[in-house]
Design a protein around this motif. Structure first.
Motif, mmCIF file in Angstrom:
data_model
loop_
_atom_site.group_PDB
_atom_site.id
_atom_site.type_symbol
_atom_site.label_atom_id
_atom_site.label_comp_id
_atom_site.label_asym_id
_atom_site.label_seq_id
_atom_site.Cartn_x
_atom_site.Cartn_y
_atom_site.Cartn_z
ATOM 1 N N TYR A 3 -2.398 -1.319 -3.383
ATOM 2 C CA TYR A 3 -3.491 -0.373 -3.173
ATOM 3 C C TYR A 3 -2.934 1.038 -3.040
ATOM 4 O O TYR A 3 -1.821 1.244 -2.542
ATOM 5 C CB TYR A 3 -4.267 -0.714 -1.900
ATOM 6 C CG TYR A 3 -5.257 -1.842 -2.075
ATOM 7 C CD1 TYR A 3 -6.525 -1.595 -2.596
ATOM 8 C CD2 TYR A 3 -4.932 -3.145 -1.714
ATOM 9 C CE1 TYR A 3 -7.445 -2.630 -2.759
ATOM 10 C CE2 TYR A 3 -5.830 -4.179 -1.874
ATOM 11 C CZ TYR A 3 -7.094 -3.909 -2.393
ATOM 12 O OH TYR A 3 -7.991 -4.935 -2.559
ATOM 13 N N LYS B 157 -4.885 -1.166 -7.251
ATOM 14 C CA LYS B 157 -6.304 -0.861 -7.066
ATOM 15 C C LYS B 157 -6.442 0.445 -6.305
ATOM 16 O O LYS B 157 -5.572 0.794 -5.523
ATOM 17 C CB LYS B 157 -6.994 -1.985 -6.283
ATOM 18 C CG LYS B 157 -6.889 -3.358 -6.952
ATOM 19 C CD LYS B 157 -7.619 -4.402 -6.134
ATOM 20 C CE LYS B 157 -7.511 -5.779 -6.777
ATOM 21 N NZ LYS B 157 -8.239 -6.820 -5.996
ATOM 22 N N PHE C 276 0.854 -1.193 0.000
ATOM 23 C CA PHE C 276 0.000 0.000 0.000
ATOM 24 C C PHE C 276 0.882 1.231 0.000
ATOM 25 O O PHE C 276 1.890 1.289 0.714
ATOM 26 C CB PHE C 276 -0.905 0.034 1.240
ATOM 27 C CG PHE C 276 -1.738 1.297 1.304
ATOM 28 C CD1 PHE C 276 -3.001 1.323 0.758
ATOM 29 C CD2 PHE C 276 -1.233 2.461 1.881
ATOM 30 C CE1 PHE C 276 -3.761 2.485 0.784
ATOM 31 C CE2 PHE C 276 -1.985 3.622 1.915
ATOM 32 C CZ PHE C 276 -3.255 3.644 1.372
#
Length: 386
Positions: free
Chosen positions: A364, A386, A284
């Motif tokens: 992410y 994403k 992330f």
């Protein structure tokens, strides 16, 4: 350990219970890594159980009791993550605090939470906490990780992390039933019990605290793991603020429920090198991180030779045209697939390796808007962002 399997599998889960199960089922797998002076140190799940159990018993010997609040202050370090679970095993509630908060902001959070214990990283955090004794009279004991600069301090209520663990190990040595008694102490804890108190950063006003239960974190962690097919083979890089809910989910909730490995970089200055060495499978980052990586690539390509630059432009054109479609499983012509495969060999693969994203399974980004061209760039390389 007697009763380990029974306690770990019954009822609603808490992190101490999950720790027991991971030590049993994944005892030899690496659970945490920490880079220190350029060298990665590793701990298996069995090691982590021993570290947390001795710390938990040592904290209990210092007077930590059920319902107490424990501040956690510092950069991402395995010992600070372990301190949260050690406190939870006693029935106490960890309160991660933003390490870069000024003393006034930190004093408000610690006073509002009625913190009794604090586990901190180094001398800077010790000094900050000791400067607010009048504002936070409830704070009685401070445990520190890094001893540098603290030798001549008054240690009547200041304790080195390892000395607290030594207290716990002394209890285990003196009483053959201490380990089972420690397990019994949290065997009745359930999912609705409070797991952690997390505060906002306070940039637009006073920090606001939120109490999250074990159910909030464990169920969310498991759902996230199921959605992205994450298991014990994953590798993550823990570099975001420990007081942020995102890091708490990625580096504790999902890590414990999937039993994957959490890697703590040496510092923010070495994060790019550390990411390259670890090659996380689950990652992330806020948009600015992805923007900076892309900018670095484009700047380097401007200085590249004519042949390399031409090859980059040609194959990035292929990636832009069909890369995201291939990632999404859509139909692509045999010719384009062949060109894309060649691009993977000559351009995309080396690029992903240079960014430390060769093994990325899912990534992410969130927190702010990300440009569609940046998003498309990474997905066109085959990175599931994403």
């Amino acid at each position: 350990m007697a009763g380990l399997a029974d306690v770990a599998s019954r009822g609603e889960d808490t992190f101490p219970k999950i720790l027991l199960r991971n030590a049993r089922d994944f005892g030899t797998r690496t659970a945490f890594r920490e880079k220190d002076f350029g060298i990665w140190q590793s701990w298996t799940w069995a090691n982590v159980l021993d570290e947390i159990r001795s710390l938990s018993l040592g904290m209990k010997e210092l007077g930590l009791t059920k319902g107490d609040k424990v501040a956690i202050v510092g950069s991402n370090r395995p010992r600070l993550y372990w301190s949260m679970v050690a406190a939870q095993a006693v029935g106490a509630v960890p309160v991660p605090v933003y390490a870069d908060s000024v003393a006034e902001e930190m004093a408000f959070v610690l006073g509002h939470a009625e913190v009794r214990f604090a586990v901190v990283q180094d001398q800077e955090q010790v000094d900050k906490l000791q400067s607010m004794t009048d504002e936070v009279p409830s704070l009685t004991e401070i445990i520190y990780d890094e001893p540098r600069g603290l030798r001549d301090y008054d240690h009547s209520h200041l304790h080195h992390f390892e000395s607290v663990q030594e207290r716990g190990r002394a209890v285990l040595s003196a009483d053959a039933g201490a380990a089972d008694a420690w397990v019994a102490g949290f065997s009745d804890a359930t999912g609705p019990d409070i797991a952690v108190m997390l505060y906002t950063s306070g940039t637009t006003g006073r920090p606001k605290g939120v109490m999250l239960s074990f159910d909030n974190l464990v169920i969310s962690g498991r759902n996230g793991n199921i959605f992205d097919n994450l298991d014990e083979t994953e590798e993550v890089l823990a570099y975001l603020p420990m007081a942020w809910i995102g890091d708490h989910v990625f580096s504790l909730a999902q890590a414990f429920t999937a039993a994957y490995c959490v890697n703590c970089p040496e510092s923010m200055d070495t994060i790019d090198v550390d990411r390259l060495e670890i090659a996380p499978t689950y990652f992330f980052a806020p948009p600015r991180v992805f923007e900076n990586m892309l900018t670095s690539i484009l700047v380097r390509m401007e200085d590249a030779g004519t042949t390399k630059k031409k090859m980059f432009d040609v194959f990035m054109g292929v990636a832009k045209r069909v890369g995201e479609r291939i990632l999404n499983g859509e139909q692509v012509s045999l010719k384009d697939r062949a060109l894309y495969g060649l691009g993977e060999l000559l351009v995309y693969g080396p690029l992903k390796n240079r960014m430390g994203l060769t093994r990325l399974k899912v990534g992410y980004t969130a927190g702010e808007a990300i440009g569609p061209e940046i998003f498309q760039f990474y997905r066109s390389l085959g990175l599931n962002l994403k």
